[in-house]
Design an enzyme around this catalytic site. Structure first.
Site, short mmCIF file in Angstrom:
data_model
loop_
_atom_site.label_atom_id
_atom_site.label_comp_id
_atom_site.label_asym_id
_atom_site.label_seq_id
_atom_site.Cartn_x
_atom_site.Cartn_y
_atom_site.Cartn_z
N CYS A 80 19.18 -75.27 -64.01
CA CYS A 80 17.92 -75.77 -64.58
C CYS A 80 18.18 -76.33 -65.98
CB CYS A 80 16.89 -74.65 -64.65
SG CYS A 80 15.28 -75.20 -65.25
N ASP A 93 16.38 -75.88 -68.43
CA ASP A 93 15.79 -74.95 -69.40
C ASP A 93 16.79 -74.63 -70.53
OD1 ASP A 93 14.92 -72.39 -70.63
OD2 ASP A 93 13.39 -72.44 -69.06
N ARG A 123 17.12 -72.19 -72.32
CA ARG A 123 17.55 -70.80 -72.41
C ARG A 123 18.68 -70.44 -71.45
NH1 ARG A 123 11.65 -68.66 -71.31
NH2 ARG A 123 11.91 -70.33 -69.79
N HIS A 152 16.86 -69.56 -62.38
CA HIS A 152 16.57 -68.46 -63.30
C HIS A 152 15.15 -67.96 -63.06
CE1 HIS A 152 14.01 -70.76 -66.23
NE2 HIS A 152 14.64 -71.77 -65.66
N CYS A 174 11.19 -69.48 -64.03
CA CYS A 174 11.42 -70.92 -64.19
C CYS A 174 10.09 -71.68 -64.31
CB CYS A 174 12.21 -71.44 -62.99
SG CYS A 174 12.58 -73.21 -63.10
ZN LIG Z 1 13.79 -73.55 -65.02
#
Ligand SMILES: [Zn+2]
Length: 208
Positions: free
Chosen positions: A42, A44, A46, A98, A101
């Site tokens: 992803c 993302d 993080r 994750h 998400c």
């Molecule tokens: Zn995500």
């Protein structure tokens, strides 16, 4: 105009640290890459791919998008997959989602965010097909986390169905496709017990 000097300073310090640890580091990388892993994860912020598995520059080929989606019509993702498998001959393709998400959450909630909703449509399809698997789960957070796992499985299946991966297995190339999920709350990876290393194994993955 803001030129982000702090990031350039970080970069300069990073090059110094790398050269102190490995004097030939950049000379070696400039010669070429031969990573063993392709990471599909992803976007993302993080979930920084190389960092969470303790790898560094040159170790891992990386493709990231919102909610780690693998579509056969996505030229970007498929080109990365083809190059990694056919040219770099990576030994492992890791699909890593994750928990929590945002992409999966938006698909679940059916939010109206514009273009991203089109991107998340395949995840909505996965959710529709798997409604029965989350019916008995009480908390919304847990439902979404289960859907995050199911999404990883769906994308692992998509990787395994890719013609490049199928051909690699047909020709006897060593290649495993893994399904993992990352926990933002403790920084730990969970193996979803999906490790596919042949077309026969791929055919045995249940429908998602
Ligand atoms: Zn995500």
């Amino acid at each position: 105009m803001e030129k982000l000097p702090e990031l350039f300073e970080n970069n300069r310090q990073w090059t110094e640290q790398m050269q102190q640890k490995h004097p030939d580091f950049f000379d070696d990388l400039a010669e070429g890459q031969s990573p063993e892993y392709l990471w599909i994860g992803c976007a993302d912020s993080r979930v920084p791919a190389s960092e969470i598995v303790g790898l560094t520059a040159g170790d891992m080929f990386v493709h990231r998008n919102v909610a780690n989606v693998v579509l056969h019509t996505d030229l970007n993702c498929q080109s990365v997959l083809q190059y990694a498998v056919k040219v770099l001959k990576v030994k492992h393709v890791i699909v890593c989602g994750h928990y929590g998400c945002g992409g999966v959450t938006s698909a679940y909630e059916g939010t109206d965010l514009g273009l991203i909703d089109n991107w998340l449509q395949p995840i909505q399809d996965v959710i529709e097909k798997n409604r029965d698997k989350i019916e008995g789960i009480d908390k919304k957070k847990d439902k979404i986390n289960r859907l995050c796992e199911i999404n990883v499985k769906a994308q692992v299946k998509n990787v395994c169905r890719s013609p490049f991966v199928r051909k690699a297995w047909e020709s006897g190339q060593t290649l495993s496709v893994h399904g993992w999920i990352y926990n933002l709350e403790d920084g730990l990876l969970n193996d979803l017990d999906l490790c596919i290393s042949s077309n026969d194994e791929a055919a045995s993955i249940s429908e998602v």
